[in-house]
Motif scaffolding. Structure first.
Motif, PDB file in Angstrom:
ATOM      1  N   ILE A 111     -42.952 -14.948 -58.952  1.00  0.00           N
ATOM      2  CA  ILE A 111     -44.144 -14.873 -58.107  1.00  0.00           C
ATOM      3  C   ILE A 111     -44.609 -13.422 -57.968  1.00  0.00           C
ATOM      4  O   ILE A 111     -43.848 -12.547 -57.565  1.00  0.00           O
ATOM      5  N   ALA A 112     -45.870 -13.172 -58.290  1.00  0.00           N
ATOM      6  CA  ALA A 112     -46.430 -11.823 -58.213  1.00  0.00           C
ATOM      7  C   ALA A 112     -47.231 -11.615 -56.934  1.00  0.00           C
ATOM      8  O   ALA A 112     -47.282 -10.503 -56.402  1.00  0.00           O
ATOM      9  N   ASN A 113     -47.883 -12.675 -56.459  1.00  0.00           N
ATOM     10  CA  ASN A 113     -48.711 -12.545 -55.261  1.00  0.00           C
ATOM     11  C   ASN A 113     -48.747 -13.863 -54.500  1.00  0.00           C
ATOM     12  O   ASN A 113     -48.785 -14.936 -55.102  1.00  0.00           O
ATOM     13  N   ILE A 114     -48.726 -13.754 -53.182  1.00  0.00           N
ATOM     14  CA  ILE A 114     -48.853 -14.947 -52.347  1.00  0.00           C
ATOM     15  C   ILE A 114     -49.834 -14.635 -51.218  1.00  0.00           C
ATOM     16  O   ILE A 114     -49.780 -13.576 -50.593  1.00  0.00           O
ATOM     17  N   LYS A 115     -50.757 -15.574 -51.021  1.00  0.00           N
ATOM     18  CA  LYS A 115     -51.784 -15.414 -49.998  1.00  0.00           C
ATOM     19  C   LYS A 115     -51.742 -16.628 -49.067  1.00  0.00           C
ATOM     20  O   LYS A 115     -51.561 -17.761 -49.529  1.00  0.00           O
ATOM     21  N   PHE A 116     -51.892 -16.396 -47.775  1.00  0.00           N
ATOM     22  CA  PHE A 116     -51.848 -17.508 -46.830  1.00  0.00           C
ATOM     23  C   PHE A 116     -52.518 -17.123 -45.509  1.00  0.00           C
ATOM     24  O   PHE A 116     -52.596 -15.944 -45.150  1.00  0.00           O
ATOM     25  N   THR A 117     -53.003 -18.139 -44.806  1.00  0.00           N
ATOM     26  CA  THR A 117     -53.563 -17.938 -43.472  1.00  0.00           C
ATOM     27  C   THR A 117     -52.640 -18.576 -42.459  1.00  0.00           C
ATOM     28  O   THR A 117     -52.312 -19.766 -42.551  1.00  0.00           O
ATOM     29  N   PHE A 118     -52.206 -17.784 -41.508  1.00  0.00           N
ATOM     30  CA  PHE A 118     -51.312 -18.192 -40.432  1.00  0.00           C
ATOM     31  C   PHE A 118     -52.170 -18.647 -39.252  1.00  0.00           C
ATOM     32  O   PHE A 118     -53.025 -17.902 -38.772  1.00  0.00           O
ATOM     33  N   ASN A 119     -51.975 -19.900 -38.822  1.00  0.00           N
ATOM     34  CA  ASN A 119     -52.787 -20.475 -37.739  1.00  0.00           C
ATOM     35  C   ASN A 119     -51.905 -20.960 -36.592  1.00  0.00           C
ATOM     36  O   ASN A 119     -50.830 -21.528 -36.828  1.00  0.00           O
ATOM     37  N   ARG A 145     -54.825 -15.387 -38.841  1.00  0.00           N
ATOM     38  CA  ARG A 145     -54.929 -14.149 -39.612  1.00  0.00           C
ATOM     39  C   ARG A 145     -54.450 -14.455 -41.024  1.00  0.00           C
ATOM     40  O   ARG A 145     -53.556 -15.282 -41.234  1.00  0.00           O
ATOM     41  N   THR A 146     -55.064 -13.783 -41.987  1.00  0.00           N
ATOM     42  CA  THR A 146     -54.792 -14.045 -43.397  1.00  0.00           C
ATOM     43  C   THR A 146     -54.047 -12.862 -44.015  1.00  0.00           C
ATOM     44  O   THR A 146     -54.371 -11.696 -43.741  1.00  0.00           O
ATOM     45  N   TRP A 147     -53.067 -13.200 -44.843  1.00  0.00           N
ATOM     46  CA  TRP A 147     -52.267 -12.174 -45.503  1.00  0.00           C
ATOM     47  C   TRP A 147     -52.322 -12.352 -47.027  1.00  0.00           C
ATOM     48  O   TRP A 147     -52.315 -13.481 -47.522  1.00  0.00           O
TER      49      TRP A 147
END
Length: 234
Positions: A60-68, A78-80
């Motif tokens: 895995i090179a990149n992971i994006k997610f929004t914490f709600n 907020r999104t990371w």
């Protein structure tokens, strides 16, 4: 005659030494082959992590997610975006965007990094069992009643060291079945006896080999913590 006797003795000694050396080499080789063919037994920490796809994390090179978080009528998010190779993290909220490197956290980014560690922990707690294993003690028991479902499950308790990190001394209780997939967990601040929070682990999604729980609910209140927009890139 004497020289011949001495010569025969030397030949005999050399033959015995050669036989011993040959036997020793075969024994060492046999032991090495046996060790190679006997895989190392993995720990309960690794079993839980692997059940959630930890063995694929290296790709895995990149992971994006929004914490709600929804609590009663309020909503927080907020999104990371986390580049796992360069250690660059970007936080995006409705008010701001902050970029920093986890290898260079200072007083200006410590608060942001604290938020990232919290949100990442909720998302990837099974992996933290491997990443953090030198920072906590743990205990594994079987056939324990889970706090929410009341079903008999495995219980894995981790207690973090009293120094260092963002949550020194805190404890987590993970509940899972024989498949090692987490179903519930409890957070106990400073390792107190009664949990501060107990939630479910549900709505799992498989992304690039990772098995991620995207929903956590509390049965005793109108509360849900969940993830949206989860993207994984190799």
């Amino acid at each position: 005659m004497i020289p011949n006797v001495l010569k025969m003795k030397k030949i005999l000694i050399l033959a015995v030494c050669s036989l011993v050396l040959s036997f020793s080499c075969k024994t060492d080789r046999s032991t090495q082959e046996k060790e190679a063919s006997s895989p190392k037994e993995i720990t309960i920490l690794e079993k839980v992590a692997n059940a959630h796809g930890y063995d694929n994390w290296k790709d895995i090179a990149n992971i994006k997610f929004t914490f709600n978080v929804d609590r009663d009528s309020s909503h927080f998010e907020r999104t990371w975006s986390w580049n796992t190779k360069t250690h660059t993290v970007i936080m995006t909220t409705r008010q701001d965007t902050i970029s920093y490197n986890r290898k260079a956290v200072d007083s200006t980014t410590a608060s942001t990094d604290g938020g990232f560690v919290n949100d990442k922990f909720w998302l990837l707690a099974p992996f933290q069992l491997v990443w953090d294993q030198n920072n906590f003690s743990y205990e594994h028991t079987e056939q324990i009643e889970a706090p929410i479902s009341k079903q008999k499950m495995h219980k894995l308790t981790t207690v973090y060291a009293n120094e260092g990190g963002y949550t020194p001394g805190d404890a987590y209780d993970y509940y899972f079945g024989d498949d090692y997939i987490i179903k519930e967990w409890a957070f106990r601040k400073a390792n107190q006896k009664e949990p501060n929070m107990v939630t479910t682990w549900e709505e799992y999604k498989k992304l690039s080999g990772l098995n991620i729980s995207t929903m956590h609910k509390r049965p005793d209140t109108d509360f849900s913590l969940y993830f949206t927009g989860v993207e994984v890139k190799q």
